[in-house]
Each structure stands twice: as C-alpha cells, then as structure tokens.
Design a protein around this motif. Structure first.
Motif, PDB file in Angstrom:
ATOM      1  N   ASN A  93      -1.512  -0.721 -10.401  1.00 28.58           N
ATOM      2  CA  ASN A  93      -3.101  -0.607 -10.254  1.00 28.58           C
ATOM      3  C   ASN A  93      -4.336  -0.764  -9.994  1.00 28.58           C
ATOM      4  O   ASN A  93      -5.296  -1.032 -10.194  1.00 28.58           O
ATOM      5  CB  ASN A  93      -3.084   0.312 -11.477  1.00 28.58           C
ATOM      6  N   ALA A 151       1.315   5.598  -5.762  1.00 29.51           N
ATOM      7  CA  ALA A 151      -0.162   5.126  -6.550  1.00 29.51           C
ATOM      8  C   ALA A 151      -0.370   5.802  -7.824  1.00 29.51           C
ATOM      9  O   ALA A 151      -0.167   7.215  -8.346  1.00 29.51           O
ATOM     10  CB  ALA A 151      -1.823   5.295  -5.638  1.00 29.51           C
ATOM     11  N   ASN A 152      -1.448   5.097  -8.672  1.00 29.10           N
ATOM     12  CA  ASN A 152      -1.390   5.525  -9.549  1.00 29.10           C
ATOM     13  C   ASN A 152      -0.225   6.402 -11.117  1.00 29.10           C
ATOM     14  O   ASN A 152      -0.372   7.251 -11.125  1.00 29.10           O
ATOM     15  CB  ASN A 152      -2.806   6.339  -9.931  1.00 29.10           C
ATOM     16  N   ALA A 211       0.601  -0.725  -0.427  1.00 26.51           N
ATOM     17  CA  ALA A 211      -0.333   0.123  -0.093  1.00 26.51           C
ATOM     18  C   ALA A 211       0.788   1.663  -0.162  1.00 26.51           C
ATOM     19  O   ALA A 211       0.489   2.185  -0.102  1.00 26.51           O
ATOM     20  CB  ALA A 211      -0.760  -0.367   1.006  1.00 26.51           C
TER      21      ALA A 211
END
Length: 207
Positions: A206, A181-182, A177
């Motif tokens: 993703n 991200a992205n 995590a």
C-alpha cells in the motif's frame, strides 16, 4: 579486485592442503566467501569466476568431499554476482551472466522441486533472480515474462516478503500494479515468512 585476492587465498589453501597441511583444507565457507568476494567486486568477469568456483565445489562434493557441499547459499551468491555485474560490461558479459543465473536457478529449482540436495530457495534467492532479470533482460516483454514466472514460483513456495514486492515494483511496475490494492495478499504467498515480516508485506503493497 577482492574476488581475485580471495581466490588466490583459496588456491594457496588448496596447495598447502595437498602438501599435507590438513588444517588448511578449504571447506564450504571458504569457497562461498570467495564467491561473495567476486559478487561484491567490479570485474565484468565476476559472474563467470563465481560460477567456476561453484562448479569446483560441485565436482569436489561429487568426488566425496562432504565438507564442501554447495547449497542454496552458494547458489544465491552466484546469482548475486550475476545481478551486479558492472554497467560498463559488454553485451557478451551480460548475456553470459544471465545464462549463468538461469543455470544456477535450474539447479536449485530442478524438476519443479524447491527442496533438493542443494537446499531450498528462499525470498533472497527469488529477489536476486528478479534483479537479474530486471537488469540483464533489455526487452520489456521478455523481462516481464521472466519476472512473472519467478514471482509465481515465489508465491507457490510461500516466500513473498517486502523485498520481493520492492524489486517487483522497481523492475516491472506494470506487474506490481496488478497486485490486489488496499487489501492483504493471500497468506499462502508468505506462509514460509516469519509472522513479523508477513505483516510488513501487506504494509509494503500500500506504499
């Protein structure tokens, strides 16, 4: 068990070779095949038996048998045996498998060098290590620490591929995590992965 049968064949090859049948001399492929046979079997002793075969290869090589020189393939096969010991295995067997995997890792990554006489650790090696830590370290904090170290080394060696991200997510979702991200991961992390597979890494993150 397949490992028992494979090792029995190996021993018979050794005996024939000692009797003068030079064509029966077992080489790197014969020993590594036997290690793989143990890895795919169901014996709780599989890690120990695979490791003993590797040590025999190592001793023979040090005695001058160049045809049996162990490498990253044989060491990764040993780690694979450690990663997949049966769930019913005793705590002692599991701890022994973890110890063996760490010893195999230390040989392959000795002195912080990813390229030595035994070859080069690749994405399969690092993936297998993460599976070992994920399955054999019950403490969440300790597991996270070992996986984090393995992943950091994997990034340093440019060996992060989609399989690495999958096992990272499976065994330490909290670490997964923390990945960006992205957005694409740093190219350096996958610099030694073929270009086509590198694009899969960024698709995997993703999912």
């Amino acid at each position: 068990d397949g490992g028992e049968r494979a090792e029995d064949i190996l021993n018979r090859m050794e005996e024939r070779y000692k009797l003068g049948h030079f064509e029966a001399k077992p080489d790197f492929m014969a020993y590594t095949s036997a290690i793989n046979a143990w890895a795919s079997g169901n014996s709780p002793e599989k890690a120990k038996r695979a490791w003993n075969l590797f040590l025999k290869m190592q001793d023979r090589y040090k005695d001058g048998d160049l045809s049996i020189k162990p490498n990253d393939v044989s060491l990764t096969a040993v780690m694979n045996a450690c990663a997949h010991i049966p769930k019913r295995s005793s705590t002692e067997h599991q701890q022994n498998a973890l110890r063996i995997a760490l010893e195999a890792q230390n040989i392959l990554l000795q002195d912080g060098d990813n390229s030595n006489e035994y070859g080069t650790a690749n994405s399969v090696t690092f993936k297998t290590l993460i599976i070992v830590f994920g399955k054999l370290i019950p403490s969440v904090a300790r597991r996270r620490h070992f996986v984090s170290v393995a992943f950091e080394r994997c990034c340093k060696e440019g060996q992060v591929d989609e399989s690495i991200l999958r096992v990272l997510k499976t065994y330490t979702p909290d670490l997964h995590a923390k990945l960006p991200a992205n957005k694409e991961l740093p190219n350096e992390w996958s610099r030694n992965i073929r270009k086509g597979r590198r694009s899969k890494v960024n698709r995997e993150i993703n999912l």
